[in-house]
Motif scaffolding. Sequence first.
Motif, PDB file in Angstrom:
ATOM      1  N   ALA A  57      -0.122 -11.352   4.532  1.00  0.00           N
ATOM      2  CA  ALA A  57       0.806 -11.287   3.403  1.00  0.00           C
ATOM      3  C   ALA A  57       1.606  -9.987   3.387  1.00  0.00           C
ATOM      4  CB  ALA A  57       0.043 -11.443   2.081  1.00  0.00           C
ATOM      5  N   ASP A  58       1.381  -9.146   4.393  1.00  0.00           N
ATOM      6  CA  ASP A  58       2.094  -7.870   4.494  1.00  0.00           C
ATOM      7  C   ASP A  58       1.938  -7.050   3.228  1.00  0.00           C
ATOM      8  OD1 ASP A  58       3.556  -5.974   5.854  1.00  0.00           O
ATOM      9  OD2 ASP A  58       5.488  -6.726   5.148  1.00  0.00           O
ATOM     10  N   LEU A  59       0.729  -7.066   2.666  1.00  0.00           N
ATOM     11  CA  LEU A  59       0.452  -6.335   1.432  1.00  0.00           C
ATOM     12  C   LEU A  59      -0.739  -5.407   1.653  1.00  0.00           C
ATOM     13  CD1 LEU A  59       0.818  -5.805  -1.613  1.00  0.00           C
ATOM     14  CD2 LEU A  59      -0.767  -7.709  -2.022  1.00  0.00           C
ATOM     15  N   LYS A  60      -0.510  -4.127   1.527  1.00  0.00           N
ATOM     16  CA  LYS A  60      -1.579  -3.151   1.620  1.00  0.00           C
ATOM     17  C   LYS A  60      -2.092  -2.867   0.212  1.00  0.00           C
ATOM     18  CE  LYS A  60      -0.041  -0.973   5.896  1.00  0.00           C
ATOM     19  NZ  LYS A  60       0.341   0.292   6.563  1.00  0.00           N
ATOM     20  N   ALA A  61      -3.250  -3.379  -0.094  1.00  0.00           N
ATOM     21  CA  ALA A  61      -3.819  -3.259  -1.437  1.00  0.00           C
ATOM     22  C   ALA A  61      -5.084  -2.415  -1.380  1.00  0.00           C
ATOM     23  CB  ALA A  61      -4.108  -4.644  -1.993  1.00  0.00           C
ATOM     24  N   ARG A  62      -5.714  -2.265  -2.522  1.00  0.00           N
ATOM     25  CA  ARG A  62      -6.967  -1.537  -2.617  1.00  0.00           C
ATOM     26  C   ARG A  62      -7.815  -2.152  -3.708  1.00  0.00           C
ATOM     27  NH1 ARG A  62      -6.277   2.759  -6.660  1.00  0.00           N
ATOM     28  NH2 ARG A  62      -4.185   2.567  -7.521  1.00  0.00           N
ATOM     29  N   ILE A  63      -9.098  -1.799  -3.692  1.00  0.00           N
ATOM     30  CA  ILE A  63     -10.031  -2.266  -4.710  1.00  0.00           C
ATOM     31  C   ILE A  63     -10.742  -1.033  -5.240  1.00  0.00           C
ATOM     32  CG2 ILE A  63     -12.048  -3.708  -5.175  1.00  0.00           C
ATOM     33  CD1 ILE A  63     -11.210  -5.426  -2.776  1.00  0.00           C
TER      34      ILE A  63
END
Length: 535
Positions: A523-529
Amino acid sequence: MARRRGILAQIQRAHAQQVRAQQRAQTAYVRQQQAMHRAAEQAMKAAQRAAVADERERKRLYLEARAAEVAADNADLQAHLEELEGLLQATLTVDDHVDLARLKKPFRFAPFDPGHLGVPLPPPDWRRFEPPAPTGLSKMFGQSKHEQQLAAARSQYQFAQAQHAAVETDRQRRVAAANGQYQQQRQQAEAELAATNAEIDRFTAAFQAGEPEAVVDYFGMVLSNSVYPDDFPQNYRLAYVPESCQLVVEYELPPLEVVPPVREYRYVKTRDEVTSSARTAKEIKERYTSVVTQVTLRTLHELFEADRGGLVETIAFNGVVDTTDPRTGQGVRPCLITVRTTREQYGVLNLAKVDPAACLQHLSASVSKRPEALAPVRPVLEFDMVDKRFIDEVDVLADLDERPNLLKLTPSEFEALIQNLFTRMGLDTKQTRPSRDGGVDCVAFDHRPIFGGKVVIQAKRYRHTVDVSAVRDLFGTLQNEGASKGILVTTSGYGPASYEFASGKPLELIDGSNLLYLLAEHADLKARIDPTELD
């Protein structure tokens, strides 16, 4: 006349005697020559017999040497095969735990030794300078001379004392300088050792606290301590997912060539050459499969046994081989075996008595049907799906991090995210209903032939470990929907009970680290938790 006849008779007798003497001498000479010839012939025959015997002995020794070489080669073959057959058993008598406290060393430094400088020179002895006392007439009339000698001796003695004092002062100065250098070296060594021991203490504390980097380093030490045959690569990658207490292992297996292609060597005397009989393709496959299964069980055993603190509840193991595809000539790393097991499942095994292949089948492992042909299996968890933040990347401060925090998304935003992700991954997703726990349920369709079908997807936006009941619910939904596969996605992790329940079922559990990887890749999304932002 008669006298003349007598003289002639004497001459004839003398001539006859001379002729007989010459004949005897000639006969003796001939006999001597014949004896010499016979002796030479006998000596030659003896030499020939000795040469033949020597050649026979040399040939015997040569044949014995060649036979010994072949026997040694066959013994090496057998020893190597026995080593391959005992890969698992070899580790069962070894304590794989690494005692980090024993890595610390006590401070030991040799005491100061000034050497020859530590021995002071003896002071001058007055007795060596004092002149002898006068005696006899000298005592009466040589008193003046004795006083002169005594004054000169005192002068020499005082000069010697001054020299000794100067030498002693210089010695003490040099001793003090050497001692100062010694103390400096001692303090430096003590400081270096203290720093090393302090680093070990920090590492021990980080490991006991379950910090991923320390956990990976510790289990790297465990695997590096494992003794394998020289032709085994012993390369590996490790990652730790604290949310699931899961250790992910990608272990490099030895190539097919680790199994000797030669079954036996033989020496053919008539041709003076060594021949060999080939091992059958069936036997090579069986032995190589045995190596693959033993290395897998051995690695799992070493990791679980070394973890006395219970940091690892689940291990996902992928056995890969780094080799060249003979069909293309290109380098490949196919996964030949994959398994996920829990501490509880593995703890009940009696590895001293198991059949490795049957044991792995019991653990629901996937093993290549044709490992000799590099036929791959699908890993239970791709190693690269473990988020880098759990390996070697330090998260930036939350207020400086612009990556979206998945835990702060609204239910509708999270729903859109999950749908978008699986759509990007090639599935035709359709939302069914939002769940009350902040997750989203949807049904997806995989249109690939054979492998495709209906897929039920459930997502849990959780901060804490997903309970096994969620996995059971997913399996019930899968059966009710008549789906071919169920996928449970969470922002947290899973416990060992969840992995045990999912084992052998068409269920895939994707934890927070896997989700972050899939979002970045598809999804070309760099996320975090980051649950700390919710406190």
